[in-house]
Design a protein around this motif. Structure first.
Motif, PDB file in Angstrom:
ATOM      1  N   VAL A   1       0.874  -1.168   0.000  1.00 21.33           N
ATOM      2  CA  VAL A   1       0.000   0.000   0.000  1.00 21.33           C
ATOM      3  C   VAL A   1       0.917   1.225   0.000  1.00 21.33           C
ATOM      4  O   VAL A   1       1.732   1.400   0.897  1.00 21.33           O
ATOM      5  CB  VAL A   1      -0.927   0.025   1.233  1.00 21.33           C
ATOM      6  CG1 VAL A   1      -1.761   1.304   1.231  1.00 21.33           C
ATOM      7  CG2 VAL A   1      -1.820  -1.207   1.259  1.00 21.33           C
ATOM      8  N   VAL A   2       0.801   2.057  -1.036  1.00 22.40           N
ATOM      9  CA  VAL A   2       1.579   3.291  -1.129  1.00 22.40           C
ATOM     10  C   VAL A   2       0.687   4.423  -0.644  1.00 22.40           C
ATOM     11  O   VAL A   2      -0.410   4.618  -1.168  1.00 22.40           O
ATOM     12  CB  VAL A   2       2.052   3.557  -2.571  1.00 22.40           C
ATOM     13  CG1 VAL A   2       2.832   4.863  -2.654  1.00 22.40           C
ATOM     14  CG2 VAL A   2       2.889   2.391  -3.092  1.00 22.40           C
ATOM     15  N   THR A   3       1.155   5.160   0.364  1.00 17.14           N
ATOM     16  CA  THR A   3       0.363   6.254   0.945  1.00 17.14           C
ATOM     17  C   THR A   3       0.998   7.606   0.623  1.00 17.14           C
ATOM     18  O   THR A   3       2.086   7.677   0.064  1.00 17.14           O
ATOM     19  CB  THR A   3       0.265   6.072   2.472  1.00 17.14           C
ATOM     20  OG1 THR A   3       1.590   6.071   3.024  1.00 17.14           O
ATOM     21  CG2 THR A   3      -0.435   4.781   2.833  1.00 17.14           C
ATOM     22  N   GLY A   4       0.315   8.667   0.990  1.00 14.77           N
ATOM     23  CA  GLY A   4       0.834  10.025   0.810  1.00 14.77           C
ATOM     24  C   GLY A   4       0.708  10.558  -0.601  1.00 14.77           C
ATOM     25  O   GLY A   4       1.420  11.480  -0.985  1.00 14.77           O
ATOM     26  N   LEU A   5      -0.192   9.996  -1.384  1.00 10.62           N
ATOM     27  CA  LEU A   5      -0.383  10.450  -2.755  1.00 10.62           C
ATOM     28  C   LEU A   5      -1.347  11.630  -2.786  1.00 10.62           C
ATOM     29  O   LEU A   5      -2.159  11.808  -1.885  1.00 10.62           O
ATOM     30  CB  LEU A   5      -0.932   9.299  -3.607  1.00 10.62           C
ATOM     31  CG  LEU A   5      -0.094   8.017  -3.618  1.00 10.62           C
ATOM     32  CD1 LEU A   5      -0.796   6.940  -4.437  1.00 10.62           C
ATOM     33  CD2 LEU A   5       1.298   8.272  -4.141  1.00 10.62           C
ATOM     34  N   LYS A   6      -1.257  12.441  -3.855  1.00  7.30           N
ATOM     35  CA  LYS A   6      -2.127  13.604  -3.998  1.00  7.30           C
ATOM     36  C   LYS A   6      -3.425  13.224  -4.707  1.00  7.30           C
ATOM     37  O   LYS A   6      -3.395  12.551  -5.750  1.00  7.30           O
ATOM     38  CB  LYS A   6      -1.437  14.691  -4.825  1.00  7.30           C
ATOM     39  CG  LYS A   6      -0.243  15.313  -4.188  1.00  7.30           C
ATOM     40  CD  LYS A   6       0.281  16.391  -5.124  1.00  7.30           C
ATOM     41  CE  LYS A   6       1.714  16.722  -4.829  1.00  7.30           C
ATOM     42  NZ  LYS A   6       2.304  17.566  -5.876  1.00  7.30           N
ATOM     43  N   GLU A   7      -4.534  13.678  -4.160  1.00 10.35           N
ATOM     44  CA  GLU A   7      -5.833  13.421  -4.781  1.00 10.35           C
ATOM     45  C   GLU A   7      -5.875  14.084  -6.159  1.00 10.35           C
ATOM     46  O   GLU A   7      -5.465  15.230  -6.332  1.00 10.35           O
ATOM     47  CB  GLU A   7      -6.954  13.966  -3.906  1.00 10.35           C
ATOM     48  CG  GLU A   7      -8.330  13.669  -4.449  1.00 10.35           C
ATOM     49  CD  GLU A   7      -9.451  14.162  -3.538  1.00 10.35           C
ATOM     50  OE1 GLU A   7     -10.614  13.917  -3.878  1.00 10.35           O
ATOM     51  OE2 GLU A   7      -9.160  14.791  -2.508  1.00 10.35           O
ATOM     52  N   GLY A   8      -6.360  13.340  -7.151  1.00 13.15           N
ATOM     53  CA  GLY A   8      -6.503  13.879  -8.506  1.00 13.15           C
ATOM     54  C   GLY A   8      -5.242  13.812  -9.353  1.00 13.15           C
ATOM     55  O   GLY A   8      -5.283  14.104 -10.549  1.00 13.15           O
ATOM     56  N   ALA A   9      -4.110  13.424  -8.761  1.00 16.38           N
ATOM     57  CA  ALA A   9      -2.860  13.329  -9.533  1.00 16.38           C
ATOM     58  C   ALA A   9      -2.774  11.962 -10.211  1.00 16.38           C
ATOM     59  O   ALA A   9      -3.409  11.011  -9.786  1.00 16.38           O
ATOM     60  CB  ALA A   9      -1.658  13.543  -8.613  1.00 16.38           C
ATOM     61  N   PHE A  10      -1.982  11.893 -11.271  1.00 17.95           N
ATOM     62  CA  PHE A  10      -1.748  10.635 -11.977  1.00 17.95           C
ATOM     63  C   PHE A  10      -0.350  10.145 -11.627  1.00 17.95           C
ATOM     64  O   PHE A  10       0.604  10.929 -11.589  1.00 17.95           O
ATOM     65  CB  PHE A  10      -1.862  10.838 -13.490  1.00 17.95           C
ATOM     66  CG  PHE A  10      -3.267  11.098 -13.945  1.00 17.95           C
ATOM     67  CD1 PHE A  10      -4.116  10.053 -14.269  1.00 17.95           C
ATOM     68  CD2 PHE A  10      -3.742  12.403 -14.037  1.00 17.95           C
ATOM     69  CE1 PHE A  10      -5.418  10.296 -14.682  1.00 17.95           C
ATOM     70  CE2 PHE A  10      -5.045  12.659 -14.446  1.00 17.95           C
ATOM     71  CZ  PHE A  10      -5.883  11.606 -14.770  1.00 17.95           C
TER      72      PHE A  10
END
Length: 125
Positions: free
Chosen positions: A58-67
């Motif tokens: 599980v990769v966390t800390g991603l930005k919402e709406g980013a690819f």
């Protein structure tokens, strides 16, 4: 390396899963380095500080709406530390027509006499 697949996600995380490679070059896979990068950026980031022992992360800390792009890094870019008397095996998969000639060196010098090079039709280690 195998390709990770997205199995689930939230606004700021993604669940990745992959299958072990069909061929391991004669050396069992001990872990995976999972990397990701945001679309439009150059730098890849590690999904976890240490090797992943299984086939899920599980990769966390991603930005919402980013690819994002995800990959399993099989390169030997990082420094490898081996204690005196230890054994290290580095596998390079090679192919070409005509078949390429592979040579190994260390610090631009010939390998020590105790180094053993094994060559197959698709690899050199």
């Amino acid at each position: 390396p195998p390709f990770p697949k997205v199995t689930d996600w939230t606004k700021s995380s993604v669940d990745l899963e992959w299958s072990p490679p069909l061929k391991d070059g004669g050396s069992k896979v001990t872990g995976y380095i999972v990397e990701f990068k945001e679309e439009g950026k150059e730098e890849w980031e590690k999904g976890k500080d240490k090797e992943v022992r299984g086939t899920k992360l599980v990769v966390t800390g991603l930005k919402e709406g980013a690819f994002y792009k995800f990959r399993l890094d099989a390169s030997v870019r990082d420094r490898i530390v081996v204690h005196a008397g230890g054994v290290i095996r580095i596998i390079a998969y090679v192919s070409g027509k005509p078949p390429p000639t592979v040579t190994w060196s260390m610090n631009e010098r010939a390998l020590p006499q105790e180094a053993a090079i094994e060559t197959t039709a698709i690899s050199s280690s």
